[in-house]
Design an enzyme around this catalytic site. Structure first.
Site, PDB file in Angstrom:
ATOM      1  N   ARG A   1      25.849  41.684  19.442  1.00 31.45           N
ATOM      2  CA  ARG A   1      25.361  40.928  20.603  1.00 31.45           C
ATOM      3  C   ARG A   1      24.236  40.609  21.412  1.00 31.45           C
ATOM      4  NH1 ARG A   1      30.118  45.059  23.314  1.00 31.45           N
ATOM      5  NH2 ARG A   1      31.446  44.809  21.674  1.00 31.45           N
TER       6      ARG A   1
ATOM      7  N   ARG B   1      21.352  50.868  23.627  1.00 33.05           N
ATOM      8  CA  ARG B   1      21.951  49.435  23.640  1.00 33.05           C
ATOM      9  C   ARG B   1      21.897  48.379  22.741  1.00 33.05           C
ATOM     10  NH1 ARG B   1      25.058  46.668  27.849  1.00 33.05           N
ATOM     11  NH2 ARG B   1      24.464  48.754  29.117  1.00 33.05           N
TER      12      ARG B   1
ATOM     13  N   GLU C   1      29.673  55.478  27.379  1.00 26.21           N
ATOM     14  CA  GLU C   1      30.981  54.465  27.135  1.00 26.21           C
ATOM     15  C   GLU C   1      30.920  54.861  25.356  1.00 26.21           C
ATOM     16  OE1 GLU C   1      31.198  50.429  28.937  1.00 26.21           O
ATOM     17  OE2 GLU C   1      32.219  49.976  27.209  1.00 26.21           O
TER      18      GLU C   1
ATOM     19  N   SER D   1      35.952  51.294  24.704  1.00 26.22           N
ATOM     20  CA  SER D   1      37.259  50.242  25.500  1.00 26.22           C
ATOM     21  C   SER D   1      38.278  50.452  25.068  1.00 26.22           C
ATOM     22  CB  SER D   1      36.014  49.180  25.620  1.00 26.22           C
ATOM     23  OG  SER D   1      36.209  49.358  27.326  1.00 26.22           O
TER      24      SER D   1
ATOM     25  N   ARG E   1      26.089  54.798  19.763  1.00 21.01           N
ATOM     26  CA  ARG E   1      26.741  56.005  20.639  1.00 21.01           C
ATOM     27  C   ARG E   1      26.802  57.743  20.517  1.00 21.01           C
ATOM     28  NH1 ARG E   1      28.151  51.959  25.529  1.00 21.01           N
ATOM     29  NH2 ARG E   1      26.201  50.724  25.395  1.00 21.01           N
TER      30      ARG E   1
END
Length: 430
Positions: free
Chosen positions: A266, A281, A353, A356, A393
RNA sequence: GGAGGCGUGACCGAGCGGUUUAAGGUGUCAGUCUCGAAAACUGAAGUACGGGUAACCGUACCGUAGGUUCAAAUCCUACCGCCUCCGCCA
């Protein structure tokens, strides 16, 4: 993509749904294009019908064969029909242009939130659904970056040297721990949740990226291999969902449940300055993704199921987490409803997070043309997916949650078989 | 990389300019027969858009995109995919 019929029959439903999201779309322009398109379609069909009739007549005359009068009539008919072709072509071009414009716009329209999705404009208004485990107590552990560095588990500097920031190198037991997590996730889903393991390509074509909704809207977030017109996948959702593009799946085979491990890429183009430190990130990370295909009536049950599958992994790892139900304004582009799983990082002192879980209903199925035959009718099925889970994470939470007093890391029981039986990564003696 | 072959409905497979309404088969569904099933026989059945209360009518769809023609599954061009052989590399 939304059902195109909605633009004609019930624009208000679209308008309301987009308002709930806070999405800006020029709906009036779309409706007008659609009306004009249909008008042209009507006259175009009529012209084509005329031409077909004329062609049939010509065919009949030609079949009459040796009759000179028929031959002459055929010649005249051909002469007369010739101009029809030009007119059809002109109308057809106009129609195609309108249709392309409509489609381009339709591909930029997000999905409508499900009725049960809470109202709200931003993440601040998301609802906490549940919380599992106990809040970390005791002295504040070392920050994961310090703890990891001292244990020699990863190397950000050298990663930046060979690629750039956001591309860490996992080293030694750190690399093994990451691999252990991924193997645990995959094995657990396959053995206990009935998923079929998939190992897909991580380069995909433009059509696949459109199918799941990354394109055309989020092109700047994707890594491209320009020479081949391919994209690095931002998630396994893309190849695994599009596997079945343009297929009609046997209803008896549904639900289909896949678990796939891939590296994810990403660009995070819009996120400069956000969480740039450490693992929070990254431009490249590893993830196990769960993807499901269900009949429409069963997708919401599957959605709850997927959430449970992801939760189980966190429980097995002994991590404190909570489940968030995203409000309408915070939903991802293609999602009709979405849960986030957030894990507590006691040194970072915030929720991270790690998963999802989304139900796309038929939004992706329309784009990718994935259908099933149900009750004698061919119809779009529903697609869902959820992380299960992403490693960086989770690694952060492990390092901060299961840290020993001297800065080592206790290996959760479920990971030990993947670590050669190791129970603890011990702090180096000073 | 070079040469050749092939992409047709849920699936297999014929068709290679005009009664194609895409043959035939498999599978699916309904009926007949049967106590029930199998087999056999009979029949039904594609998707999308538009028009109509409806029966139905019109249009488009044979890998994708263009082109030729009054007319394209059929001819031409490009692209994509699959297969075979050769070369190169693992």
């Amino acid at each position: 993509m939304l059902d195109p019929r909605l633009y004609r029959e019930d624009v208000d439903t679209i308008r309301r749904g987009l308002e709930r999201r806070g999405a800006k779309v020029d709906l009036d322009a779309m409706v007008n294009i659609d009306i004009e398109k249909r008008k042209i379609n009507g006259s175009l069909d009529q012209l084509k019908a005329e031409r077909n009739a004329a062609s049939d007549k010509i065919a009949q005359l030609k079949r009459a064969g040796n009759d000179p009068a028929a031959a002459e009539a055929a010649k005249q008919a051909i002469e007369k029909t010739r101009s029809l072709g030009d007119e059809i072509k002109a109308q057809q071009d106009k129609f195609d242009d309108l249709e392309n414009r409509f489609r381009e716009m339709a591909l930029m329209v997000p999905n409508l939130p499900h009725a049960t999705v809470p109202e709200g404009r931003s993440a601040a208004e998301n609802k906490v659904v549940s919380e599992w485990g106990e809040k970390f107590s005791g002295p504040k552990p070392k920050h994961h970056l310090d703890a990891g560095k001292e244990l020699g588990l990863f190397d950000f500097e050298r990663g930046a040297k060979i690629t750039g920031s956001g591309f860490p190198i996992y080293v030694g037991l750190g690399a093994r721990l990451e691999r252990a997590l991924l193997n645990f996730f995959l094995d657990y889903h396959v053995a206990n949740h009935g998923f079929t393991e998939i190992s897909p390509p991580v380069l995909v074509n433009r059509q696949a990226m459109i199918g799941t909704g990354q394109l055309p809207k989020f092109e700047e977030d994707m890594y491209q291999v320009a020479a081949d017109g391919l994209f690095l996948v931002p998630t396994a959702e893309v190849p695994v969902t599009n596997m079945h593009a343009n297929e009609i799946l046997d209803a008896a085979a549904l639900p289909i449940a896949y678990a796939a491990y891939t590296t994810c890429f990403r660009r995070e183009a819009g996120a400069w300055g956000k969480d740039t430190r450490g693992f929070l990130r990254l431009h490249q990370f590893d993830k196990v993704e769960m993807v499901m295909f269900t009949e429409p009536a069963k997708s919401y049950a599957a959605h709850e199921h997927l959430r449970t599958c992801a939760e189980t992994l966190l429980q097995k790892l002994g991590l404190h987490y909570r489940v968030i139900e995203l409000c309408a304004g915070d939903l991802g582009f293609g999602a009709a409803k979405c849960y986030d799983l957030e894990v507590w990082a006691p040194a970072e002192e915030r929720w991270l997070e790690v998963s999802s879980v989304s139900n796309f209903e038929d939004f992706q199925a329309r784009r990718a043309n994935i259908r099933t035959k149900l009750d004698g009718k061919t119809q779009y099925l529903h697609t869902l997916n959820g992380s299960g889970l992403a490693t960086p994470r989770v690694l952060v939470a492990l390092l901060e949650t299961h840290q020993t007093a001297d800065g080592g890391l206790r290996i959760p029981e479920v990971l030990r078989p993947y670590m050669g039986g190791l129970t603890e990564i011990k702090a180096k003696k000073k």
